[in-house]
Structures are given as structure tokens and as C-alpha cells.
Design a protein around this motif. Structure first.
Motif, PDB file in Angstrom:
ATOM      1  N   TYR A   1     -10.030 -22.928  -2.924  1.00  0.00           N
ATOM      2  CA  TYR A   1     -11.326 -23.574  -3.080  1.00  0.00           C
ATOM      3  C   TYR A   1     -12.280 -23.069  -2.002  1.00  0.00           C
ATOM      4  CZ  TYR A   1      -8.356 -26.624  -5.841  1.00  0.00           C
ATOM      5  OH  TYR A   1      -7.457 -27.104  -6.751  1.00  0.00           O
ATOM      6  N   ILE A   2     -13.499 -22.776  -2.408  1.00  0.00           N
ATOM      7  CA  ILE A   2     -14.518 -22.323  -1.466  1.00  0.00           C
ATOM      8  C   ILE A   2     -15.712 -23.250  -1.611  1.00  0.00           C
ATOM      9  CG2 ILE A   2     -16.092 -20.467  -0.824  1.00  0.00           C
ATOM     10  CD1 ILE A   2     -12.968 -19.629  -2.771  1.00  0.00           C
ATOM     11  N   LEU A   3     -16.099 -23.895  -0.515  1.00  0.00           N
ATOM     12  CA  LEU A   3     -17.267 -24.776  -0.483  1.00  0.00           C
ATOM     13  C   LEU A   3     -18.393 -24.017   0.204  1.00  0.00           C
ATOM     14  CD1 LEU A   3     -18.357 -27.585  -1.165  1.00  0.00           C
ATOM     15  CD2 LEU A   3     -17.571 -28.366   1.064  1.00  0.00           C
ATOM     16  N   SER A   4     -19.454 -23.766  -0.551  1.00  0.00           N
ATOM     17  CA  SER A   4     -20.545 -22.921  -0.064  1.00  0.00           C
ATOM     18  C   SER A   4     -21.804 -23.751   0.117  1.00  0.00           C
ATOM     19  CB  SER A   4     -20.806 -21.782  -1.052  1.00  0.00           C
ATOM     20  OG  SER A   4     -21.908 -21.008  -0.645  1.00  0.00           O
ATOM     21  N   GLU A   5     -22.466 -23.597   1.258  1.00  0.00           N
ATOM     22  CA  GLU A   5     -23.737 -24.257   1.521  1.00  0.00           C
ATOM     23  C   GLU A   5     -24.875 -23.403   0.989  1.00  0.00           C
ATOM     24  OE1 GLU A   5     -24.148 -25.904   5.527  1.00  0.00           O
ATOM     25  OE2 GLU A   5     -22.074 -25.292   5.884  1.00  0.00           O
ATOM     26  N   SER A   6     -26.061 -23.998   0.956  1.00  0.00           N
ATOM     27  CA  SER A   6     -27.226 -23.282   0.428  1.00  0.00           C
ATOM     28  C   SER A   6     -27.582 -22.072   1.279  1.00  0.00           C
ATOM     29  CB  SER A   6     -28.422 -24.232   0.330  1.00  0.00           C
ATOM     30  OG  SER A   6     -28.700 -24.801   1.599  1.00  0.00           O
ATOM     31  N   ASP A   7     -27.216 -22.079   2.575  1.00  0.00           N
ATOM     32  CA  ASP A   7     -27.526 -20.941   3.438  1.00  0.00           C
ATOM     33  C   ASP A   7     -26.460 -19.844   3.371  1.00  0.00           C
ATOM     34  OD1 ASP A   7     -25.457 -22.160   4.703  1.00  0.00           O
ATOM     35  OD2 ASP A   7     -26.525 -22.623   6.552  1.00  0.00           O
ATOM     36  N   GLY A   8     -25.447 -20.010   2.515  1.00  0.00           N
ATOM     37  CA  GLY A   8     -24.431 -18.995   2.346  1.00  0.00           C
ATOM     38  C   GLY A   8     -23.166 -19.210   3.139  1.00  0.00           C
ATOM     39  N   ASN A   9     -23.143 -20.152   4.057  1.00  0.00           N
ATOM     40  CA  ASN A   9     -21.923 -20.436   4.818  1.00  0.00           C
ATOM     41  C   ASN A   9     -20.853 -20.983   3.878  1.00  0.00           C
ATOM     42  OD1 ASN A   9     -23.022 -19.638   7.268  1.00  0.00           O
ATOM     43  ND2 ASN A   9     -23.872 -21.673   7.685  1.00  0.00           N
ATOM     44  N   GLU A  10     -19.620 -20.492   4.067  1.00  0.00           N
ATOM     45  CA  GLU A  10     -18.531 -20.896   3.190  1.00  0.00           C
ATOM     46  C   GLU A  10     -17.361 -21.434   3.994  1.00  0.00           C
ATOM     47  OE1 GLU A  10     -19.174 -17.818  -0.577  1.00  0.00           O
ATOM     48  OE2 GLU A  10     -17.407 -17.632   0.724  1.00  0.00           O
ATOM     49  N   LYS A  11     -16.703 -22.392   3.388  1.00  0.00           N
ATOM     50  CA  LYS A  11     -15.477 -22.951   3.951  1.00  0.00           C
ATOM     51  C   LYS A  11     -14.403 -22.815   2.892  1.00  0.00           C
ATOM     52  CE  LYS A  11     -12.594 -25.473   6.401  1.00  0.00           C
ATOM     53  NZ  LYS A  11     -11.927 -24.930   7.593  1.00  0.00           N
ATOM     54  N   ARG A  12     -13.260 -22.145   3.246  1.00  0.00           N
ATOM     55  CA  ARG A  12     -12.184 -21.891   2.283  1.00  0.00           C
ATOM     56  C   ARG A  12     -11.017 -22.844   2.533  1.00  0.00           C
ATOM     57  NH1 ARG A  12     -10.100 -17.826  -1.079  1.00  0.00           N
ATOM     58  NH2 ARG A  12     -11.980 -16.580  -0.748  1.00  0.00           N
ATOM     59  N   TYR A  13     -10.467 -23.333   1.433  1.00  0.00           N
ATOM     60  CA  TYR A  13      -9.273 -24.183   1.470  1.00  0.00           C
ATOM     61  C   TYR A  13      -8.207 -23.525   0.599  1.00  0.00           C
ATOM     62  CZ  TYR A  13     -12.182 -27.833   3.519  1.00  0.00           C
ATOM     63  OH  TYR A  13     -13.012 -28.551   4.341  1.00  0.00           O
ATOM     64  N   TYR A  14      -7.026 -23.370   1.159  1.00  0.00           N
ATOM     65  CA  TYR A  14      -5.924 -22.721   0.442  1.00  0.00           C
ATOM     66  C   TYR A  14      -5.061 -23.792  -0.233  1.00  0.00           C
ATOM     67  CZ  TYR A  14      -7.287 -18.584   3.055  1.00  0.00           C
ATOM     68  OH  TYR A  14      -7.992 -17.532   3.575  1.00  0.00           O
ATOM     69  N   GLY A  15      -4.947 -23.653  -1.544  1.00  0.00           N
ATOM     70  CA  GLY A  15      -4.181 -24.651  -2.284  1.00  0.00           C
ATOM     71  C   GLY A  15      -2.710 -24.624  -1.956  1.00  0.00           C
ATOM     72  N   SER A  16      -2.187 -23.490  -1.530  1.00  0.00           N
ATOM     73  CA  SER A  16      -0.761 -23.385  -1.260  1.00  0.00           C
ATOM     74  C   SER A  16      -0.366 -24.046   0.055  1.00  0.00           C
ATOM     75  CB  SER A  16      -0.355 -21.911  -1.238  1.00  0.00           C
ATOM     76  OG  SER A  16      -1.101 -21.207  -0.251  1.00  0.00           O
ATOM     77  N   SER A  17      -1.356 -24.338   0.902  1.00  0.00           N
ATOM     78  CA  SER A  17      -1.018 -24.881   2.225  1.00  0.00           C
ATOM     79  C   SER A  17      -1.615 -26.252   2.482  1.00  0.00           C
ATOM     80  CB  SER A  17      -1.508 -23.912   3.317  1.00  0.00           C
ATOM     81  OG  SER A  17      -2.914 -23.741   3.232  1.00  0.00           O
TER      82      SER A  17
END
Length: 902
Positions: free
Chosen positions: A316-332
Motif C-alpha cells: 500500500y502506498i499513501l500519497s499526499e498532494s505534494d507527492g510525498n509517499e508512505k509505503r506499507y508492506y502487506g507481508s510484514s
């Protein structure tokens, strides 16, 4: 001579003995693989025969025939299959044999041992078998479903025989018989069966349903005997499905990887023979997160979502309007993900994109939310009827009070503007933001409106010249307490208390400033003030009393001196006057009524107040036992408005479940009409059927309604007639609205009532006056006088009708005023006099509290005044005040609460 004959006979016999017997005429042959059976007719009765097998050692075998059969049958055994044997058959007689009958016979050849399939396709089968006994002189014959195949080619050098059976149908089982043939003799036949290759499905399977990891295929079968197998080429995984009922085959495949292209081969199977296979592909989808929960505050947004299908393959990648992204790994991670955005601005919409990712493929959706706001931070401008404020971060405002329905309005240009609110009421004001299809609560705030000031503040003399009675009318709206200040004395009165405060220990003939302020919670109204003077008559009276006492004493001494010696032998007892419950009020002639009205209006309606106060106790000693019965208490709208037993309306009791009670009373009319009206309370939900029962039983042809069903957010009367033109059933009566005519101040309806039991139908006129305000009296007399004229015209035309039903909420205030106006205007027209007090007294002897308030009593006089004028002056200022003063006496009205107008 005898010797010669004997010699001749011997020569003849010798000649006969040397003659050859005849050959058999024909021999029939029957053969098997190892036996030959011969059959021939006996020749000239000879019973001895012999044969010689030419293929062997040419040994002669003697055959002796016994019995009486005319046909000889002989079997030769232990022969070789598929062999041609030559025979000579001799007839034997007296040691002589015939020349011999020559013939040959062939034994049956052997069957092939087995047949195999060398190759097969949808329309042909290539069969293969070993030559029988490796002999090249054998031929073969193949029969397919009773059809002889073309001649089979035999290679003299190949030990195998091969044959191609063509023109066959796909996926079909065929039955064969293979014969070995030698010199036109066939073997017993080798039976076998085999199948052609089935066809592939005609079209690509349909995708019935699919998601990230599952897919359901469906295809149509042409033969219910077919089976199917489906192989995933990149995993060699095979799914086998058998056809059941119907012609549709369904295959559910799971455990796939999202966003992946898969190749499948679908085989048709028939007797373990597969088709060539139909190859097709399918790409799994990649779902988006659809359920996201926002936890909101003024400066923070918490975003929470669950793992899709609890499958660890998704990232899962949560992206803000300014392009910053936070990634979450489903396997962990666990099954729930949370991300917190802090240091945000209150009342601001924030937008994010939440992606799912598998194998480098992304699929995302935009999610939005808004931070909350603080209602207290805004400047709220509150008046007695409005709420106004400049706000941010909201699109709609909702206002709800304890006495009114919720009001929802859009916020225009970031401004809240609520108007026409109920004075002094508590309003919960909520700000909402409508974001797409979601309604988000931003904040809530409790605001109290400024209450209205008291109305018509005034004073009356009290306690001789040493007190004041401060009187006021209750204001419109909510008031918790009223604060009264007089000469440093402060009085706090609750809203349900009397609108009168008695102030004692004042000085006579002095002026005092009197103020009254309404409070609702912490909000207070503008202060009303008035300068009031205590009664100066007390000082003057004191001087006059002193001189009067002196005169009385002197007169008493004079009388004692003159008559004191004259004693009477028989002194009479003083007469005790009996209590009079009915005061004799004289009617006022028409020509003196204006002067009477002016006199009564002097000193702030003092005359009206005194006369109305005299009427407060009329009739209260009468019994209301029926109304107080436990089974009838719930049928009364107010506990202090109960019909007297002597004048209440009785309903007909038809069965045990019926009751004869209804909160309604007969009212006198003009002249000798003792039951011209029925004064009734507005129906409750539980008494609507009883109300219509009364109208039917008393044969009423008119209903006069002088209230609205709901006033100021409070239910005053149940809606007892149909809302539209559809019939409604009330008990045993069907009521239908036939017409409705709306005017500015009233609505006239025509109703049809049908009795279901008798099918009788009647017409009832419904006169509904809608311009009588909840608090007070109408603002002019013209509309009510015209309305009464419409009612009187209908009553006058209905000579055989029952009493006219008149009701408001409790059936005493507005109801009594209208009945009195109708009777008094008749009296005015026919007698040229009018007795207002006398008729109100007469009504109160029939029902308590008729003409309930002083303002209604004054309004009744004003109606008579205006009726005397040749022309009603529009917009004229009445001589009465529109108030709700209620004289509460301790016996009749001590249970009356809240000051509500009924």
C-alpha cells in the motif's frame, strides 16, 4: 437240366459280386478352426464308406453307418485352423469300393489376438494388429457399425497389418468386428470398440465473475458425456470438472496472484481421450481500498484501512498532494494499517491517494476528509429571534431546540444566518461539511436566545394604600424566570407562576419605579419599567374616617338618650342571607353600550377586570365525577378542564367496550335553545373515533374549529379528518373530504360521513378559523365577525340539524368566545340589547372556564362595539390589549400549568 440251372445261377452270382458300388452324389461340409463335419445321403442302402485324406499319409478310414438314418454325418477332428484339406470318399459294398468322390474343405482361420490404435484424430482412427500365424495368405475384413470397410492392404514383408478408418465423427465411440479370411472362409470375428478424439470447445470461456485472486469461467458443452480438464500452463496445475445437469460447465479457480496474466488450456475428454486443447488467457485484477476510516480533530487526521482480503501480497502506498509517499508492506504488517497526519489547519479539506501495488502494478483511489473546527472560537451574535456568525470549514448549519423541529440551512459565504427562531429557547447549533456524499459533523454549540420582555407591565393598588400588585402578560417564547424590582425589593418568579407579584410594606400615596426583566438561562431581556403610585385614597380616608367616627359617636349618644329606656319584649333574630351563586347581570341597551364600553375601559380596563374576576367562581361547585373516573382520565387533554356531570354529552353505548364519556358539554344558544352547541376539546389520538361518533349520534351538520393542529411547535389538536381526498375509517364511520376552500383567515371543507353498518351518508360542513394566534386574541375583529356570519348562515339553513360542534384545544377559551359572539350578535339584532356578562355566566354554569382569559372577555366586547359601527375601520387600533391574562382562583385553576392558551 438242374445242373445247367445251378451253373448259370453261380455264374450270375459271381458276376454280381465283382461289380463296383456307386459314389456318393454330394457332400456338405461344416467347419470350425480344428474340425470338419461332412454330411451325405446313403447310396443304394449301403452302410459302409471310407475316406482318404490326401494331405496326410493317404490312410483309408472305414466308416460304418448304423441305424435307420438316410443321411450320414461324420466329423474329422484335430485339424489345423485355416487349412485346405483334400478328401476322397468311397462307397464300400461286399469288399468292393466305388471309384471315389473327390472334394476339399477349409477349416476356419483364427481371429487376430488384439487390435491397437496406432493413431487417431477427430475424424479418423488408424488400427494396427499382428498377422494371424504370420501367414501372408490370409486376408482381413473390418466391419464398422454393420458397414464393411474397404479392402485392407496387406504387406507380404510386414508382420503387422495397418488400416485407417476414416470419415468418422469427433468424440464418438465406434464398435468394430475384425474377421480373418482364408479362401472365403471367415473367422468367428474379433469384436472391439474405440473412440475418436473429441473436439475443443467452440468459443473462449466466459468470465462469469472475478476478483484479484479468483476467477469463474463458464462454457457450453455439446455432449453431456464429455469431461473437461483445465490446466494452468505456468504452474501445470490441473482442474477437472465433470458436466452435470444442463449444458453449462462452471470452473472456479482461486489462489491466483493479483495483476498477473495467466494462460489456460481447456481440454475436452471422452473415454480418457483428450482433445487437442483450447488455449486462452486471463489477467487478474488489482483492487483498490474502498473502505477508509478517518478519525478527525482540529489539527490531525488519522487514516485507517484494512488489508485487502487479508492477503499479504498487497503493498500500500499513501500519497499526499505534494507527492510525498508512505509505503506499507502487506507481508510484514498486521491486518490493519494506520497513518497519522499532524499539524494540520482546522476546517481544511485534505486530499490523499491510496494505492494498492502488486508486481509493480498500481491501482489507486482518491480519499478526502476535513479537519474539525471549534464552534466556541467564532463570534456568535444572538438576539431574541436570530443567530448570526462568521464561520469557516462548514457548508451547512443545523439548529434544533427542545420545542421546534430541526432547521438545516446552507452556509453562504462562510456566514451562519438563522432567523425566525423561538425567543429564549435553547438551540443546539451544529456545523456540518458536506464532502461529496458524506456529511461530516464539524462542531456543535449550545446557544440560548435572548428572551422577550414581559408584555403590558402595569400596577394595581393593593393592601390599602401600602402595597402594589405588579401585573404583566407573559412574553412570547421561553422564559425561565421573571425578576421584579420594586423599592429595593427583588422578586424572582418562575415561568409557571402567576403573572402577578404583590409588594407590601410600601408608603401610601408614593411613586415607585417598577422594573421587570425576563431570564432564559444566562440570557436576559430588556428591562421593562413603569412608575406606579400606591393608593392615595388611604391618607384622605384616614382623615375622613376620624371625623366620621366623631359624628357616629355623637349620633349614637343622641339615640341612646332618646330611645334607651324603651325596651322591647320580643327581639327578632337577624336574617341570614343565603348564598347566591348566580348574579343578576342586566343587559346593556344598544344606544348606551358605547358609553358602557368606555367606562369599563377606564383605568386600564379596570371595569373589565373586576367584572371578569366576579365570574371566576361561577359553576365551580358542580360535580365532574364521570370525568374523574380512572377509565376516563386519559381522555382529557387538561386535568383542570373537565365537563360537569349535569351538562356533559353522553355517547350511546352499543357493547361492553364502548364508553359514553367524551370531554364535551352542551352549550345554550339564543332564546330557549338549551343545546344549540356542543363545546368540545380538540380530539386526542385516542378520542378521534369518539369525536366522530358524537358528530354522528348527535346529527351535527357543522363543526367549527378555532385552533390549528400545531401552534409554536406544540400539538393543540389531533388531525381528525383525512389529509387528502382519500377516504379514512374512524371506528365505524368513513370520512371523505369532498371539497376544500382556503381563504386568508379560514378554510371551509365539505365532508361526507358514511355509516358502514347502515350505509347511510351525511354531509358535514367544517369551518376552520386559522388566524387566531397561539397566544392572545385575533389582531382585529373583522375577520372573526365575517367567519361567524358564515357559520350562522349555515346553522340558520339547517333547521333539523343537531347541535353545532365547536372546539379549540381545551374547548373553553376560543370556543367560549366564538359561541358567545354568535349568541350575543343574535341578541343584539333581535332585542337591541346585549348581555355579555350574563351569557358568559350562563356558559360557565355548563362548562368551566368558558371565555378563559380577560383579553378574550375584552375582545368579545370589542366585537360588539365594532358590530355597532356602520363600517368596520380597517387597521384600527383596538381598545383592548392582545394579552393572555388568566385569573387563577384557588379552586378552579390551581392545576392549570404553563399558561398555555387553550
Amino acid at each position: 437240366m438242374e445242373g445247367v440251372l445251378t451253373l448259370v445261377l453261380l455264374c450270375a452270382v459271381s458276376a454280381l459280386g465283382q461289380m463296383k458300388p456307386a459314389n456318393v452324389g454330394n457332400v456338405q461340409t461344416f467347419q470350425t478352426e480344428t474340425e470338419l463335419t461332412f454330411q451325405w445321403d446313403i447310396v443304394d442302402g449301403n452302410t459302409s464308406y471310407s475316406y482318404k485324406l490326401m494331405n496326410g499319409s493317404a490312410q483309408v478310414v472305414l466308416i460304418n453307418v448304423t441305424g435307420t438314418d438316410r443321411v450320414v454325418t461324420y466329423k474329422v477332428s484335430s485339424l489345423s485352423p485355416g487349412t485346405n484339406y483334400s478328401f476322397t470318399l468311397y462307397t464300400v459294398f461286399n469288399g468292393n469300393q466305388s471309384d471315389g468322390y473327390h472334394f476339399s474343405a477349409v477349416t476356419v482361420p483364427s481371429n487376430v489376438g488384439s487390435v491397437s490404435v496406432f493413431d487417431r484424430k477427430e475424424t479418423y482412427i488408424i488400427l494396427q494388429w499382428d498377422k494371424v500365424d504370420k501367414r501372408n495368405d490370409y486376408t482381413y475384413e473390418l466391419i464398422n457399425w454393420n458397414k464393411v470397410e474397404p479392402p485392407i492392404h496387406i504387406s507380404p514383408t510386414d508382420p503387422l497389418v495397418e488400416h485407417n478408418v476414416t470419415s468418422l465423427a469427433p468424440g464418438t465411440e465406434y464398435s468394430f468386428t475384425l474377421y480373418t479370411v482364408f479362401e472365403d472362409v471367415k473367422s468367428s470375428g474379433y469384436n472391439f470398440s474405440n473412440v475418436t478424439v473429441p473436439s475443443n470447445i467452440a468459443n473462449t470461456p466466459t468470465v462469469v465473475d472475478f476478483n484479484d485472486t479468483d476467477v469463474i469461467f463458464q462454457w457450453t458443452t455439446s455432449n453431456k458425456a464429455y469431461n473437461y480438464s483445465l490446466e494452468r500452463s505456468n504452474t501445470s496445475r490441473e482442474y477437472i470438472y465433470n458436466i452435470g445437469e444442463g449444458i453449462k460447465v462452471t470452473c472456479h479457480i482461486n489462489g491466483l496472484i493479483p495483476a498477473t496474466n495467466y494462460s489456460f488450456t481447456l481440454y475436452t475428454e471422452f473415454f480418457d481421450v483428450r482433445s487437442t486443447g483450447f488455449t486462452f488467457s486471463h489477467t487478474t485484477s488489482l483492487s483498490r481500498v474502498t473502505e477508509v476510516i478517518f478519525t478527525r480533530s482540529q489539527t490531525q487526521l488519522n487514516i485507517t484501512w484494512n488489508k485487502l482480503n487479508k492477503n499479504n501480497i498487497y503493498d500500500y502506498i499513501l500519497s499526499e498532494s505534494d507527492g510525498n509517499e508512505k509505503r506499507y508492506y502487506g507481508s510484514s504488517e498486521g491486518n490493519e494499517f494506520t497513518h497519522i497526519y499532524s499539524s494540520l489547519t482546522p476546517g481544511t479539506v485534505y486530499s490523499f491517494t491510496l494505492y494498492t501495488e502488486v508486481n509493480g502494478q498500481r491501482n489507486g483511489s482518491t480519499i478526502k476528509s476535513i479537519t474539525t473546527i471549534n464552534c466556541v472560537s467564532f463570534k456568535w451574535d444572538v438576539t431574541n429571534s436570530s443567530i448570526d456568525a462568521q464561520v469557516i470549514g462548514s457548508t451547512h448549519v443545523k439548529a434544533k431546540s427542545r420545542t421546534s423541529n430541526a432547521t438545516i440551512l446552507p452556509v453562504v459565504d462562510n456566514r451562519v444566518n438563522l432567523q425566525e427562531l423561538y425567543p429564549g429557547d435553547n438551540y443546539t447549533v451544529s456545523l456540518w461539511y458536506y464532502l461529496d456524499s458524506e456529511k461530516l459533523l464539524q462542531c456543535s454549540h449550545l446557544l440560548t436566545l435572548v428572551p422577550n420582555s414581559v408584555v403590558r407591565l402595569r400596577c394595581d393598588h393593593f393592601s390599602g394604600g401600602y402595597g402594589l400588585a405588579v401585573i404583566w402578560d407573559p412574553p412570547y417564547g421561553v422564559v425561565d424566570v421573571v425578576q421584579v424590582d420594586v423599592d429595593k425589593q427583588r422578586f424572582i418568579l418562575t415561568s409557571n407562576a402567576s403573572q402577578r407579584q404583590e409588594v407590601k410594606s410600601l408608603q401610601a400615596a408614593q411613586w415607585y419605579k417598577v422594573t421587570a426583566t425576563s431570564f432564559s438561562g444566562a440570557m436576559k431581556s430588556q428591562t421593562e419599567s413603569r412608575n406606579c403610585q400606591t393608593n392615595p385614597a388611604g391618607v384622605i380616608a384616614g382623615v375622613l374616617v376620624f371625623f366620621l367616627l366623631v359624628i357616629i359617636i355623637c349620633a349614637a349618644v343622641f339615640l341612646w338618650l332618646r330611645y334607651g329606656s324603651a325596651k322591647r319584649n320580643n327581639s327578632s333574630k337577624p336574617l341570614v342571607e343565603s348564598k347566591v351563586t348566580k348574579k343578576n347581570y342586566k343587559p346593556i341597551p344598544v344606544d348606551t353600550f358605547p358609553e358602557h364600553f368606555r367606562n369599563m375601559s377606564c383605568d386600564e380596563n379596570r371595569g373589565f377586570s373586576e367584572e371578569y374576576e366576579d365570574l371566576s367562581s361561577v359553576g365551580i361547585e358542580q360535580s365532574s365525577a364521570a370525568a374523574d373516573l380512572p377509565e376516563n382520565k386519559d381522555k382529557n387533554r387538561f386535568s383542570n378542564v373537565l365537563p360537569y356531570d349535569s351538562s356533559r354529552v353522553h355517547l350511546t353505548v352499543n357493547d361492553e367496550e364502548d364508553s359514553d364519556y367524551i370531554n364535551a358539554s352542551y352549550m345554550p344558544g339564543y332564546g330557549n335553545a338549551s343545546k344549540q352547541y356542543i363545546a368540545a376539546q380538540g380530539p386526542l389520538p385516542s378520542t378521534v373515533n369518539d369525536f366522530w361518533r358524537m358528530v354522528w349520534e348527535k346529527r351535527s351538520q357543522a363543526i367549527v374549529m378555532v385552533t390549528n393542529c400545531t401552534e409554536s411547535g406544540r400539538v393543540k389538536c389531533e388531525q381528525y379528518w383525512p389529509l387528502d381526498y382519500s377516504p379514512c375509517l374512524y371506528g365505524n364511520l368513513v370520512v371523505t373530504v369532498k371539497s376544500e376552500d382556503k381563504a386568508q383567515s379560514w378554510t371551509l371543507r365539505e365532508l361526507n360521513i358514511k355509516n358502514k353498518s347502515t350505509s347511510e351518508t351525511r354531509t358535514v360542513k367544517h369551518f376552520h378559523f386559522t388566524a387566531w394566534p397561539d397566544h392572545g386574541v385575533p389582531f382585529g375583529t373583522e375577520e372573526l365577525i365575517k367567519f361567524r356570519g358564515r357559520v350562522r348562515q349555515h346553522i340558520g339553513n339547517s333547521y333539523s340539524a343537531g347541535p353545532t360542534v365547536v372546539h379549540c384545544s381545551a374547548g373553553v377559551g376560543r370556543t367560549g368566545t366564538l359561541i358567545a359572539l354568535d349568541v350575543l350578535l343574535q341578541q343584539l339584532d333581535r332585542e337591541k340589547t346585549v348581555g355579555i356578562a350574563a351569557f358568559v355566566q350562563q356558559m360557565r354554569l355548563c362548562r368551566p372556564l368558558m371565555v378563559q382569559t380577560e383579553s378574550q372577555y375584552v375582545f368579545l366586547h370589542q366585537c360588539i362595539m365594532d358590530s355597532l359601527k356602520t363600517k368596520v375601520v380597517a387597521q384600527s387600533e383596538p381598545l383592548y390589549e392582545n394579552t393572555d391574562t388568566i385569573y387563577v382562583n384557588s379552586i378552579a385553576l390551581k392545576q392549570y400549568e404553563n399558561g398555555s392558551k387553550i
